[in-house]
Design a protein around this motif. Structure first.
Motif, PDB file in Angstrom:
ATOM      1  N   GLU A   1       0.832  -1.209   0.000  1.00 42.37           N
ATOM      2  CA  GLU A   1       0.000   0.000   0.000  1.00 42.37           C
ATOM      3  C   GLU A   1       0.865   1.256   0.000  1.00 42.37           C
ATOM      4  O   GLU A   1       0.564   2.222  -0.701  1.00 42.37           O
ATOM      5  N   ARG A   2       1.938   1.236   0.759  1.00 40.10           N
ATOM      6  CA  ARG A   2       2.856   2.383   0.798  1.00 40.10           C
ATOM      7  C   ARG A   2       3.512   2.576  -0.574  1.00 40.10           C
ATOM      8  O   ARG A   2       3.645   3.689  -1.077  1.00 40.10           O
ATOM      9  N   LEU A   3       3.881   1.476  -1.205  1.00 39.97           N
ATOM     10  CA  LEU A   3       4.495   1.534  -2.527  1.00 39.97           C
ATOM     11  C   LEU A   3       3.495   2.060  -3.558  1.00 39.97           C
ATOM     12  O   LEU A   3       3.836   2.910  -4.385  1.00 39.97           O
ATOM     13  N   LYS A   4       2.253   1.581  -3.522  1.00 35.10           N
ATOM     14  CA  LYS A   4       1.217   2.079  -4.437  1.00 35.10           C
ATOM     15  C   LYS A   4       1.014   3.577  -4.271  1.00 35.10           C
ATOM     16  O   LYS A   4       0.874   4.306  -5.256  1.00 35.10           O
ATOM     17  N   ALA A   5       0.981   4.032  -3.032  1.00 38.88           N
ATOM     18  CA  ALA A   5       0.816   5.464  -2.775  1.00 38.88           C
ATOM     19  C   ALA A   5       2.006   6.247  -3.324  1.00 38.88           C
ATOM     20  O   ALA A   5       1.841   7.326  -3.906  1.00 38.88           O
ATOM     21  N   GLY A   6       3.208   5.710  -3.173  1.00 35.05           N
ATOM     22  CA  GLY A   6       4.405   6.357  -3.707  1.00 35.05           C
ATOM     23  C   GLY A   6       4.383   6.433  -5.223  1.00 35.05           C
ATOM     24  O   GLY A   6       4.756   7.450  -5.816  1.00 35.05           O
ATOM     25  N   LEU A   7       3.919   5.372  -5.868  1.00 38.62           N
ATOM     26  CA  LEU A   7       3.838   5.367  -7.331  1.00 38.62           C
ATOM     27  C   LEU A   7       2.795   6.368  -7.821  1.00 38.62           C
ATOM     28  O   LEU A   7       3.024   7.068  -8.815  1.00 38.62           O
ATOM     29  N   ALA A   8       1.681   6.467  -7.124  1.00 36.11           N
ATOM     30  CA  ALA A   8       0.654   7.456  -7.484  1.00 36.11           C
ATOM     31  C   ALA A   8       1.212   8.873  -7.330  1.00 36.11           C
ATOM     32  O   ALA A   8       0.952   9.744  -8.164  1.00 36.11           O
ATOM     33  N   ARG A   9       2.007   9.085  -6.286  1.00 32.38           N
ATOM     34  CA  ARG A   9       2.631  10.392  -6.075  1.00 32.38           C
ATOM     35  C   ARG A   9       3.578  10.722  -7.225  1.00 32.38           C
ATOM     36  O   ARG A   9       3.584  11.846  -7.726  1.00 32.38           O
ATOM     37  N   VAL A  10       4.360   9.743  -7.673  1.00 31.72           N
ATOM     38  CA  VAL A  10       5.295   9.951  -8.785  1.00 31.72           C
ATOM     39  C   VAL A  10       4.523  10.302 -10.056  1.00 31.72           C
ATOM     40  O   VAL A  10       4.900  11.236 -10.778  1.00 31.72           O
ATOM     41  N   GLU A  11       3.435   9.586 -10.333  1.00 35.25           N
ATOM     42  CA  GLU A  11       2.627   9.895 -11.519  1.00 35.25           C
ATOM     43  C   GLU A  11       2.136  11.337 -11.474  1.00 35.25           C
ATOM     44  O   GLU A  11       2.240  12.065 -12.467  1.00 35.25           O
ATOM     45  N   THR A  12       1.620  11.745 -10.334  1.00 37.64           N
ATOM     46  CA  THR A  12       1.105  13.111 -10.188  1.00 37.64           C
ATOM     47  C   THR A  12       2.218  14.133 -10.313  1.00 37.64           C
ATOM     48  O   THR A  12       2.101  15.112 -11.058  1.00 37.64           O
ATOM     49  N   GLN A  13       3.302  13.909  -9.597  1.00 35.83           N
ATOM     50  CA  GLN A  13       4.430  14.847  -9.583  1.00 35.83           C
ATOM     51  C   GLN A  13       5.021  15.030 -10.977  1.00 35.83           C
ATOM     52  O   GLN A  13       5.388  16.143 -11.361  1.00 35.83           O
TER      53      GLN A  13
END
Length: 90
Positions: A17-29
């Motif tokens: 879940e932490r990794l998924k959230a990090g990947l979503a952050r990268v996509e947005t950023q």
């Protein structure tokens, strides 16, 4: 298609879940379309940009994926390049 995978040692659900959230952050950023970064069942990351993705966007994605939080989930490889070779022959 571009895939990126690595060897992670049995991460827990909270790690996933932490990794998924990090990947979503990268996509947005980086301005990548949602779904560009996918997490598979082994918690390995696949990078699948759209054909119209800008170079700068994907460059940003890879810069972010080099960071320590993703280090155990990344191993770079290219898949699907044969589709581009067929286009060049036309």
């Amino acid at each position: 298609m571009l895939t990126s995978a690595g060897c992670a040692a049995s991460p827990t659900d909270s790690d996933a879940e932490r990794l998924k959230a990090g990947l979503a952050r990268v996509e947005t950023q980086c301005g990548a379309k949602p779904g560009t970064l996918k997490l598979d069942s082994d918690n390995l990351v696949a990078v699948m940009p759209t054909p119209d993705a800008k170079y700068e966007t994907i460059d940003c994605v890879f810069r972010e994926l080099k960071k320590p939080e993703f280090a155990d989930h990344i191993k770079l490889g290219f898949v699907g390049n044969e589709a581009y070779a067929a286009e060049e022959q036309k």
